[in-house]
Design a protein around this motif. Structure first.
Motif, PDB file in Angstrom:
ATOM      1  N   GLN A   1     -44.000 -60.437  33.444  1.00  0.00           N
ATOM      2  CA  GLN A   1     -43.042 -59.357  33.246  1.00  0.00           C
ATOM      3  C   GLN A   1     -43.741 -58.007  33.210  1.00  0.00           C
ATOM      4  O   GLN A   1     -44.903 -57.914  32.864  1.00  0.00           O
ATOM      5  CB  GLN A   1     -42.323 -59.546  31.911  1.00  0.00           C
ATOM      6  N   GLU A   2     -42.987 -57.002  33.551  1.00  0.00           N
ATOM      7  CA  GLU A   2     -43.544 -55.659  33.483  1.00  0.00           C
ATOM      8  C   GLU A   2     -42.515 -54.742  32.838  1.00  0.00           C
ATOM      9  O   GLU A   2     -41.338 -54.813  33.149  1.00  0.00           O
ATOM     10  CB  GLU A   2     -43.881 -55.154  34.891  1.00  0.00           C
TER      11      GLU A   2
ATOM     12  N   ASN B   1     -46.453 -51.597  31.476  1.00  0.00           N
ATOM     13  CA  ASN B   1     -47.349 -52.581  30.875  1.00  0.00           C
ATOM     14  C   ASN B   1     -47.007 -53.988  31.355  1.00  0.00           C
ATOM     15  O   ASN B   1     -45.851 -54.312  31.561  1.00  0.00           O
ATOM     16  CB  ASN B   1     -47.219 -52.557  29.351  1.00  0.00           C
ATOM     17  N   LYS B   2     -48.028 -54.786  31.514  1.00  0.00           N
ATOM     18  CA  LYS B   2     -47.810 -56.193  31.873  1.00  0.00           C
ATOM     19  C   LYS B   2     -47.582 -56.971  30.576  1.00  0.00           C
ATOM     20  O   LYS B   2     -48.291 -56.782  29.599  1.00  0.00           O
ATOM     21  CB  LYS B   2     -49.050 -56.752  32.571  1.00  0.00           C
TER      22      LYS B   2
ATOM     23  N   SER C   1     -40.836 -64.921  25.097  1.00  0.00           N
ATOM     24  CA  SER C   1     -41.374 -63.774  25.829  1.00  0.00           C
ATOM     25  C   SER C   1     -41.178 -62.460  25.073  1.00  0.00           C
ATOM     26  O   SER C   1     -41.513 -61.396  25.575  1.00  0.00           O
ATOM     27  CB  SER C   1     -40.764 -63.694  27.227  1.00  0.00           C
ATOM     28  N   SER C   2     -40.621 -62.523  23.853  1.00  0.00           N
ATOM     29  CA  SER C   2     -40.528 -61.296  23.060  1.00  0.00           C
ATOM     30  C   SER C   2     -40.515 -61.620  21.566  1.00  0.00           C
ATOM     31  O   SER C   2     -40.257 -62.764  21.177  1.00  0.00           O
ATOM     32  CB  SER C   2     -39.275 -60.493  23.436  1.00  0.00           C
ATOM     33  N   VAL C   3     -40.825 -60.604  20.752  1.00  0.00           N
ATOM     34  CA  VAL C   3     -40.973 -60.811  19.306  1.00  0.00           C
ATOM     35  C   VAL C   3     -40.176 -59.779  18.504  1.00  0.00           C
ATOM     36  O   VAL C   3     -40.119 -58.609  18.868  1.00  0.00           O
ATOM     37  CB  VAL C   3     -42.464 -60.719  18.885  1.00  0.00           C
TER      38      VAL C   3
ATOM     39  N   LEU D   1     -49.941 -60.857  18.088  1.00  0.00           N
ATOM     40  CA  LEU D   1     -49.093 -61.291  19.206  1.00  0.00           C
ATOM     41  C   LEU D   1     -48.962 -60.195  20.261  1.00  0.00           C
ATOM     42  O   LEU D   1     -48.867 -60.467  21.457  1.00  0.00           O
ATOM     43  CB  LEU D   1     -47.713 -61.739  18.706  1.00  0.00           C
ATOM     44  N   TYR D   2     -48.987 -58.947  19.829  1.00  0.00           N
ATOM     45  CA  TYR D   2     -48.927 -57.820  20.791  1.00  0.00           C
ATOM     46  C   TYR D   2     -50.189 -57.849  21.648  1.00  0.00           C
ATOM     47  O   TYR D   2     -50.132 -57.670  22.868  1.00  0.00           O
ATOM     48  CB  TYR D   2     -48.799 -56.488  20.058  1.00  0.00           C
ATOM     49  N   LYS D   3     -51.322 -58.119  20.972  1.00  0.00           N
ATOM     50  CA  LYS D   3     -52.607 -58.189  21.665  1.00  0.00           C
ATOM     51  C   LYS D   3     -52.594 -59.314  22.716  1.00  0.00           C
ATOM     52  O   LYS D   3     -53.229 -59.225  23.753  1.00  0.00           O
ATOM     53  CB  LYS D   3     -53.709 -58.461  20.634  1.00  0.00           C
ATOM     54  N   LYS D   4     -51.832 -60.352  22.429  1.00  0.00           N
ATOM     55  CA  LYS D   4     -51.707 -61.475  23.373  1.00  0.00           C
ATOM     56  C   LYS D   4     -50.777 -61.129  24.527  1.00  0.00           C
ATOM     57  O   LYS D   4     -50.571 -61.938  25.436  1.00  0.00           O
ATOM     58  CB  LYS D   4     -51.148 -62.713  22.650  1.00  0.00           C
ATOM     59  N   GLY D   5     -50.173 -59.947  24.456  1.00  0.00           N
ATOM     60  CA  GLY D   5     -49.321 -59.500  25.555  1.00  0.00           C
ATOM     61  C   GLY D   5     -47.865 -59.904  25.437  1.00  0.00           C
ATOM     62  O   GLY D   5     -47.118 -59.879  26.404  1.00  0.00           O
TER      63      GLY D   5
END
Lengths: 171, 143
Positions: free
Chosen positions: B5-6, B10-11, B41-43, B120-124
């Motif tokens: 996703q983009e 940001n990827k 795919s989201s938090v 988790l943000y760091k994990k993308g």
């Protein structure tokens, strides 16, 4: 009695011209009616009416976004009774083109409805806030998800909230 | 993890609930009955019920320090993909049973809300889209 009415002008299920001044005309034919008693302060069982509404709509094969919008607005209204009242009842009517959720309580009533609608405004106690409630987003969340929101409230008497969601997905 | 996703240049990635729980060294208390993994795919990171109800994407992961049965009920109502309780807060048996019945994946991490969110943000994994903010400001000005 002080009241407040908001509606989505695009909503097709509200265009039939069968609205009364107070609430929408409730056509009982072919509709499913769910009734729940709500106990003030009962945080253990709170939200059962909204869960039941969600499950019933799911069984009927209704679109998941419409179910989510109905469940969220019903839940917010149900929790308001649990937080602010001694007792209340919820009635949800699912018909072919809309869901109408009416919630009545014997509570303290809303002093200023416009003010209560402002995001972040809350009169919830510290104890209730510790449980994650009282963000001041309840009525905003109802308005955001509903196609029509009607609130009538009398100080010392209670409050009636009626939420309508059109099932044709017009928004 | 798949880069799929983009947003805002940001990827972003998606991962399974189990992978994310592992990344937070979380103890998994409830899984899906058939053991199936839930793609995330989201938090959402929040301690407020009404706030959790404002998020609009499908099947996000919920990180929260709020531990009471209403969290499970609300998560089920808005189709949350799974819950991870932060700060090592352990839910009561009744809550775990409710999550089992509703097949709501549930885990506990010792990390804080900020620490777990950052990891988790760091994990993308991207932030879940929020229905508050600008939209809410617009609604509140509307008569």
């Amino acid at each position: 009695m002080p009241s407040y009415l908001w509606k989505n002008d695009e909503a097709t299920c509200l265009r039939n011209g069968d609205e009364r001044e107070k609430g929408l005309k409730k056509d009982g034919k072919g509709s499913i009616v769910l009734q729940t008693e709500i106990e003030g302060g009962d945080f253990g069982h709170a939200g059962q009416g909204s869960s039941q509404l969600k499950e019933t709509m799911k069984k009927l094969g209704i679109d998941s976004q419409l179910i989510k919008r109905s469940a969220i607005s019903a839940y917010e209204a149900e929790m308001n009774v649990v937080i602010h009242s001694r007792q209340g009842k919820m009635e949800a009517i699912i018909s072919s083109d809309k869901v109408i959720v009416s919630i009545q309580d014997q509570g303290s009533g809303i002093e200023d409805i416009e003010q209560a609608l402002r995001p972040g405004y809350s009169t919830a106690s510290e104890e209730v806030r510790e449980m994650g409630f009282g963000a001041g987003l309840g009525l905003s969340n109802m308005k955001r998800n509903a196609d029509r929101l009607f609130i009538e409230s009398e100080i010392g008497e209670g409050t009636e909230v009626e939420i309508t969601i059109c099932l044709d997905g017009s928004r | 993890m798949a880069k799929d996703q983009e947003r805002d240049g940001n990827k972003f990635n998606s991962a399974s609930y189990g992978e994310l729980a592992k990344a937070l060294d979380a103890y998994v208390a409830v899984k899906k009955k058939d053991g199936a993994e839930v793609p995330i795919s989201s938090v959402i990171s929040s301690d407020l019920i009404s706030d959790i109800l404002m998020f609009v994407e499908e099947r996000p992961l919920l990180l929260t320090g709020l531990v009471n049965p209403q969290v499970i009920r609300v998560a089920d109502m808005v189709d949350i993909g799974g819950i991870i309780f932060v700060g090592g807060k352990k839910p009561e048996e009744g809550m775990i049973e409710m999550a089992r019945q509703k097949e709501m994946p549930l885990a506990i991490t010792e990390r804080t809300l900020y620490g777990a969110s950052g990891e988790l943000y760091k994990k993308g994994i991207k932030p879940c889209k929020y229905g508050g903010g600008k939209d809410l400001a617009k609604l509140s000005l509307e008569k």
